[in-house]
Scaffold this motif. Sequence first.
Motif, short mmCIF file in Angstrom:
data_model
loop_
_atom_site.label_atom_id
_atom_site.label_comp_id
_atom_site.label_asym_id
_atom_site.label_seq_id
_atom_site.Cartn_x
_atom_site.Cartn_y
_atom_site.Cartn_z
N TYR A 162 61.06 122.43 6.61
CA TYR A 162 61.71 123.63 6.07
C TYR A 162 60.92 124.89 6.44
O TYR A 162 61.49 125.93 6.75
CB TYR A 162 61.84 123.53 4.56
CG TYR A 162 62.47 124.76 3.94
CD1 TYR A 162 63.83 125.03 4.13
CD2 TYR A 162 61.71 125.66 3.21
CE1 TYR A 162 64.41 126.17 3.59
CE2 TYR A 162 62.28 126.80 2.67
CZ TYR A 162 63.63 127.05 2.86
OH TYR A 162 64.20 128.18 2.33
N ARG A 209 62.35 128.03 8.44
CA ARG A 209 62.28 129.40 7.92
C ARG A 209 61.53 130.32 8.88
O ARG A 209 61.92 131.48 9.07
CB ARG A 209 61.57 129.37 6.56
CG ARG A 209 61.60 130.70 5.81
CD ARG A 209 60.95 130.52 4.46
NE ARG A 209 59.58 130.00 4.61
CZ ARG A 209 58.86 129.54 3.60
NH1 ARG A 209 59.37 129.49 2.38
NH2 ARG A 209 57.63 129.11 3.80
N ASN A 252 62.98 133.74 10.41
CA ASN A 252 62.28 135.00 10.18
C ASN A 252 61.93 135.68 11.49
O ASN A 252 62.07 136.90 11.63
CB ASN A 252 61.02 134.76 9.36
CG ASN A 252 61.31 134.45 7.90
OD1 ASN A 252 62.41 134.73 7.42
ND2 ASN A 252 60.36 133.86 7.21
#
Length: 327
Positions: free
Chosen positions: A229, A233, A237
């Motif tokens: 995860y 992410r 980002n």
Amino acid sequence: MTNSSAPRYINPYTDFGFKKLFGTELNKELLVSFLNALFEGEQEITELHYLSSEKLGANQESRRAIFDVYCENTHGEKFIVEMQNVFQQFYKDRSVYYATFPIQEQANRGKEWNFRLNRVYTVGILNFVFPEDEYSPECMHHKVQLMDVDDKHVFFDKLTFIYLEMPKFKKTEDELKTLLDKWLFVLSNLSRLMERPVALQERVFTRLFEQAEIARYTPEEQKRYYDNYKAYRDIHNAVDTARNEGREEGIAVGREEGIAVGREEGIAVGREEGIAVGREEGAEKEKRMTARRMFQNGMDVKTVSVATGLSNAEIQRILNEINSELN
């Protein structure tokens, strides 16, 4: 229904989450249900057999392919099911290339063969929308086959591509009517839910929510999920940051070029040229900045290449620049 505290359920857009729910023998019924909902009665899948997800080319020099999920039904029809998280410049090309592997492997090597093929389906669950307004905001489910451009009939129905532009799915729990609606709702919202929605009462969703609950995993599985995860992410980002910076750079370049052209050829021409140059420069800047930030976040070359669509030469140039700055 949703909560900002620690998530209860995994994110199906992560590699761990997607393969946990759809890529294991234990949860095969989830994949069967999802595909049957996707085909909406065109066919009924009763059983699936998972196949090796790694496909090698005809020789050592050929590029290989690694599918998220690859399986076949009892009729020998092949299904590639892929989760694509970030836009790739040549994503359509990649889809077609991947589809060639289940086609070629049907050849009966060393035996007489009349070229009859079983159907091949590629399902792309996209965590982005196709660029340049290719489809309307309301159109998120696309079925693509080979078509005669003159009379519009399907020329060859054994090769089918199905794409789901997931950011376009906006239905709320109260608006869910079909099984496909419910599956799309789950994919879009699972990691934000703190309990099973009332609308999802089918038995298959009992299984899904049991398998998606993070607290049920072993410590090793939880670590694998959270590591996965974090990588998911970080990629998003990096992409979002680079996109914003690229947009700002594009606006700045557009203004400068527009002013220069405007002085020589008039304000109207300057505006048009500025917009065009700004868009082009901004897009290239965005890709380069995305690549830099992804490398700085520890992403590997393959991931960066897929996410940005940059050439191998450009990727190497960026790596050289980063290494030079570090030294």
